[in-house]
Motif scaffolding. Structure first.
Motif, short mmCIF file in Angstrom:
data_model
loop_
_atom_site.label_atom_id
_atom_site.label_comp_id
_atom_site.label_asym_id
_atom_site.label_seq_id
_atom_site.Cartn_x
_atom_site.Cartn_y
_atom_site.Cartn_z
N GLY A 129 0.81 -1.30 0.07
CA GLY A 129 0.09 0.00 -0.09
C GLY A 129 1.04 1.20 0.03
O GLY A 129 2.08 1.18 0.06
N PRO A 130 0.27 2.46 -0.07
CA PRO A 130 0.77 3.83 -0.03
C PRO A 130 1.76 4.11 1.08
O PRO A 130 2.62 4.74 1.24
N ASN A 131 1.40 3.39 2.22
CA ASN A 131 2.22 3.76 3.45
C ASN A 131 3.63 3.45 3.55
O ASN A 131 4.28 3.80 4.14
N PHE A 132 3.87 2.34 2.65
CA PHE A 132 5.13 1.69 2.78
C PHE A 132 6.01 2.07 1.09
O PHE A 132 6.95 1.60 1.15
N SER A 133 5.47 3.10 0.59
CA SER A 133 5.97 3.35 -0.82
C SER A 133 6.96 4.15 -0.77
O SER A 133 7.45 4.87 0.19
N ALA A 134 7.86 4.11 -1.64
CA ALA A 134 9.14 4.72 -1.73
C ALA A 134 8.94 6.17 -1.55
O ALA A 134 9.97 7.20 -1.15
N SER A 135 8.10 6.83 -2.38
CA SER A 135 7.53 8.31 -2.14
C SER A 135 6.87 8.64 -1.08
O SER A 135 6.86 9.77 -0.86
N TYR A 148 29.53 21.56 1.41
CA TYR A 148 28.27 22.47 1.60
C TYR A 148 26.89 22.03 1.74
O TYR A 148 26.16 22.80 2.07
N ASP A 149 26.98 20.63 1.86
CA ASP A 149 25.81 20.14 2.17
C ASP A 149 25.44 20.41 3.48
O ASP A 149 26.20 20.56 4.64
N ARG A 150 23.83 20.46 3.69
CA ARG A 150 23.31 20.60 5.01
C ARG A 150 22.68 19.29 5.48
O ARG A 150 21.47 19.49 5.05
N PRO A 151 23.16 18.21 5.98
CA PRO A 151 22.41 17.19 6.03
C PRO A 151 21.17 16.95 7.22
O PRO A 151 21.17 18.03 7.94
N GLU A 152 20.13 16.18 6.88
CA GLU A 152 19.26 16.10 7.95
C GLU A 152 19.77 15.61 9.28
O GLU A 152 20.52 14.89 9.47
N PRO A 153 18.82 16.00 10.36
CA PRO A 153 19.12 15.27 11.60
C PRO A 153 18.90 13.58 11.50
O PRO A 153 18.23 13.16 10.61
N ILE A 154 19.83 12.98 12.07
CA ILE A 154 19.76 11.31 12.30
C ILE A 154 18.52 11.13 12.95
O ILE A 154 18.00 11.47 13.84
N ARG A 155 17.79 10.14 12.23
CA ARG A 155 16.66 9.49 12.95
C ARG A 155 16.96 8.06 12.56
O ARG A 155 17.50 7.50 11.66
N VAL A 156 16.28 7.32 13.54
CA VAL A 156 16.47 5.83 13.56
C VAL A 156 15.04 5.27 13.68
O VAL A 156 14.54 5.07 14.59
N PRO A 157 14.46 4.71 12.43
CA PRO A 157 13.17 4.19 12.21
C PRO A 157 12.67 2.99 13.30
O PRO A 157 11.66 3.32 13.76
N ILE A 158 13.59 2.24 13.64
CA ILE A 158 13.22 1.16 14.63
C ILE A 158 12.95 1.56 16.00
O ILE A 158 12.26 1.00 16.76
N LEU A 159 13.80 2.62 16.35
CA LEU A 159 13.45 3.15 17.73
C LEU A 159 12.60 4.23 17.63
O LEU A 159 12.84 5.73 17.86
N ARG A 160 11.44 3.99 17.76
CA ARG A 160 10.34 4.85 17.98
C ARG A 160 10.00 5.28 19.28
O ARG A 160 10.75 4.94 20.30
N THR A 161 9.43 6.54 19.59
CA THR A 161 9.05 7.03 20.90
C THR A 161 8.67 6.00 21.76
O THR A 161 7.76 5.33 21.54
N GLY A 162 9.30 5.67 23.00
CA GLY A 162 8.99 4.81 24.04
C GLY A 162 9.74 3.41 23.80
O GLY A 162 8.96 2.18 24.06
N GLU A 292 11.87 -7.09 7.56
CA GLU A 292 13.30 -6.75 8.05
C GLU A 292 13.13 -5.08 7.47
O GLU A 292 13.79 -4.37 8.13
N LYS A 293 12.98 -5.00 6.19
CA LYS A 293 13.05 -3.83 5.51
C LYS A 293 12.33 -2.61 6.11
O LYS A 293 12.72 -1.48 6.38
N VAL A 294 11.05 -3.02 6.36
CA VAL A 294 10.21 -2.02 6.89
C VAL A 294 10.47 -1.80 8.14
O VAL A 294 10.52 -0.49 8.59
N LEU A 295 10.85 -2.69 9.30
CA LEU A 295 11.66 -2.36 10.66
C LEU A 295 12.62 -1.50 10.47
O LEU A 295 12.87 -0.51 11.52
#
Length: 307
Positions: A129-135, A148-162, A292-295
């Motif tokens: 479904g669209p929730n997992f789509s690449a876009s 001169y790049d300004r990278p985005e802050p690091i985020r870790v998808p598997i480490l959700r809040t809590g 595994e990819k989704v997590l």
């Protein structure tokens, strides 16, 4: 005499009504049985080549459905496999059933998978479904950063809040987005460092041999621009109580248990969900590979869409 005749007439009427009602019930029951959906008994584990057009025809459905990894199959489904194509089904008997084309193959009747089937069907629907789509929610793994790049802050998808994990000796596998290489990843309990990896060019790592005891921990990721991000991780003695239907040790049972765990407490248990999958991932199970990819990389609000 007249009263007796009326009494006999009423008895006859009631008898006729009972007979009609019985006939209607029998008819309704027969229709329900004949129109009942066959039980789910397994999933599509893999098919080759990936370009093959393999379809699944099902009683009561006008149009066939495409065979995709994770598609739940029912007893009696007819699978049309073209020449040079093949498909593998993983059924509730924990056996892999291979079929090579050309030909039409009927899914055998094995033990229904019930709740397990609903979880697997929900993941298959959500994965495509669209929730997992690449876009939409996919995480960009990124590459090197320019001066001169300004990278985005690091985020870790598997480490959700809590985020939570169970205590014990274990590995911790992580993937992240943002930042610039090289990276350094470490796990801390208070000021004590429990394990680390340094000089990482890619945005993923496995920290092995961690000895986690109950309490608050922090995962720290520092990048090549000297930006450090901390992610809380609570270690507890026990995880959620797993439903009886998901305590089996078949491959379908393990997969369903990981799916269930991934959505508990708004995704807090996804690290343990990935750990649950490790035996299947080592065996190169394609369905486990999808989860595994989704997590690791996508981190949606829900993993299995069961509504």
């Amino acid at each position: 005499m007249i009263a007796l005749a009326h009494l006999r007439g009423a008895v006859v009427v009631r008898a006729v009504r009972r007979a009609l009602l019985s006939a209607l019930l029998i008819s309704a029951t027969s229709e329900a049985v004949s129109g009942a959906e066959e039980p789910s008994v397994g999933v599509v584990l893999d098919y080759k080549p990936t370009t093959a057009r393999i379809s699944i025809s099902r009683n009561g459905q006008k149009n066939p459905i495409a065979a995709r990894v994770g598609a739940v199959v029912q007893a009696g489904d007819r699978i049309d496999v073209p020449a040079a194509g093949s498909i593998e089904l993983l059924l509730s008997d924990d056996a892999v059933h291979p079929y090579a084309g050309p030909g039409t193959f009927v899914v055998p009747a094995t033990r229904p998978i019930n709740f397990v089937g609903r979880l697997l069907r929900g993941f298959e629907a959500a994965f495509h479904g669209p929730n997992f789509s690449a876009s939409a929610d996919a995480v960009t793994r990124g590459g090197d950063c320019g001066p001169y790049d300004r990278p985005e802050p690091i985020r870790v998808p598997i480490l959700r809040t809590g985020a939570k994990v169970t205590a014990g000796a274990r590995d911790l596998r992580l993937a992240w987005a943002g930042g610039c290489p090289p990276f350094e990843v470490s796990v801390h309990r208070g000021e004590e460092e429990l394990g680390s990896r340094t000089g990482l060019a890619s945005r993923q790592a496995r920290l092995g041999g961690l000895k986690l005891i109950a309490g608050e921990h922090t995962v720290r990721i520092a990048d090549g621009r000297h930006h450090t991000f901390g992610f809380p991780l609570l270690v507890v003695e026990r995880g959620p109580a797993v439903p009886a239907e998901l305590r089996g040790d078949t491959r379908l049972g393990v997969m369903a248990r990981a799916l269930w765990l991934a959505d508990q407490e708004n995704g807090a248990w996804r690290v343990d969900s990935l750990e649950t999958l490790r035996p299947l991932i080592r065996d190169h199970n394609p369905l486990a590979g999808n989860l595994e990819k989704v997590l690791l990389w996508k981190g949606p609000d829900r993993i299995s869409r069961t509504e």
